[in-house]
Write an enzyme that holds these catalytic residues in place. Structure first.
Site, PDB file in Angstrom:
ATOM      1  N   CYS A 149       0.836  -1.216   0.000  1.00  0.00           N
ATOM      2  CA  CYS A 149       0.000   0.000   0.000  1.00  0.00           C
ATOM      3  C   CYS A 149       0.864   1.258   0.000  1.00  0.00           C
ATOM      4  O   CYS A 149       0.525   2.258  -0.654  1.00  0.00           O
ATOM      5  CB  CYS A 149      -0.911   0.017   1.220  1.00  0.00           C
TER       6      CYS A 149
HETATM    7  C1  BEZ Z   1       0.579  -4.574   1.830  1.00  0.00           C
HETATM    8  O1  BEZ Z   1       0.125  -3.470   1.536  1.00  0.00           O
HETATM    9  O2  BEZ Z   1       1.771  -4.803   1.775  1.00  0.00           O
HETATM   10  C2  BEZ Z   1      -0.317  -5.674   2.256  1.00  0.00           C
HETATM   11  C3  BEZ Z   1      -1.504  -5.386   2.912  1.00  0.00           C
HETATM   12  C4  BEZ Z   1      -2.316  -6.425   3.325  1.00  0.00           C
HETATM   13  C5  BEZ Z   1      -1.938  -7.748   3.061  1.00  0.00           C
HETATM   14  C6  BEZ Z   1      -0.772  -8.013   2.387  1.00  0.00           C
HETATM   15  C7  BEZ Z   1       0.047  -6.982   1.971  1.00  0.00           C
END
Ligand code: BEZ
Length: 211
Positions: free
Chosen positions: A45
């Site tokens: 994210c």
């Molecule tokens: C991420 O943004 O890295 C992420 C968020 C939730 C689950 C897996 C990865």
């Protein structure tokens, strides 16, 4: 029921990092992109919101307003934005919705319980100036979105809206486009002065009209 192409994008009023926003008012007559991410302070994210901020001029050039959403609180968003700016070498200057009560997530069906009961998936909705949904995309949490592809689809949508052309598989900016079936070949020849190639009566191409 899930939102479908052509549906009016649901309106809402929500707290964001840029104050309280009424979505339809905020959109005005612009195109819009509302996109969800699973959670603040997560790696994928962080790169996605950073990339979106880096592409600020590309979204602006296309007249697209951008707004992000997750079920995190406002103070979390505010703190996380500092990390995004630092690590992605950018400045996030679009609003992040703090959707603690899941109002927006539910309106846009962004929580897919069999993937995660608590977090929004990576949804993208592109909305036209008529407030209708033009594109929906859903990615899993583990895959960061391709924002170049999102811009490419916006280019295609705007070409269709402005010139009655469609874009072929793997089309990129500058390549020939397709005359939509609703335009007769006779009208196409008048409408597209750069020329129309008739490959088949139903497959007619023309140079990109706005180039
Ligand atoms: C991420 O943004 O890295 C992420 C968020 C939730 C689950 C897996 C990865």
């Amino acid at each position: 029921m899930a939102l479908r192409l052509g549906d009016i994008a649901p309106d809402f009023t929500a707290e964001t990092t840029e104050g309280t926003i009424n979505f339809h008012e905020w959109l005005g007559n612009s195109w819009g992109m509302i996109f969800s991410h699973p959670a603040d302070f997560t790696p994928v994210c962080t790169t996605e919101l950073g990339r979106t901020a880096q592409l600020k001029d590309e979204f602006a050039k296309r007249g697209v307003k951008v707004i992000a959403v997750s079920v995190d609180a406002l103070d979390s968003h505010t703190e996380w934005v500092k990390d995004i700016n630092e690590t992605q070498n950018t400045t996030v200057d679009f609003p992040l919705i703090a959707d603690k009560d899941r109002q927006v997530a539910e309106l846009y069906d962004m929580i897919h319980p069999n993937a995660s009961e608590k977090a929004t998936v990576r949804s993208v909705f592109i909305i036209g100036p008529d407030k209708k949904i033009k594109l929906t995309l859903t990615y899993p949490a583990s895959t960061g979105r391709n924002f170049t592809e999102i811009l490419r689809v916006i280019d295609s949508l705007q070409l269709t809206a402005n010139y009655q052309v469609a874009t072929p598989a793997d089309w990129t900016e500058g390549q020939d486009v397709i005359v939509v079936p609703a335009v007769s070949t006779e009208d196409a020849i008048k409408k597209f002065p750069k020329g129309v190639t008739i490959v088949k009566p139903y497959l007619r191409t023309t140079p990109q009209p706005n180039k």
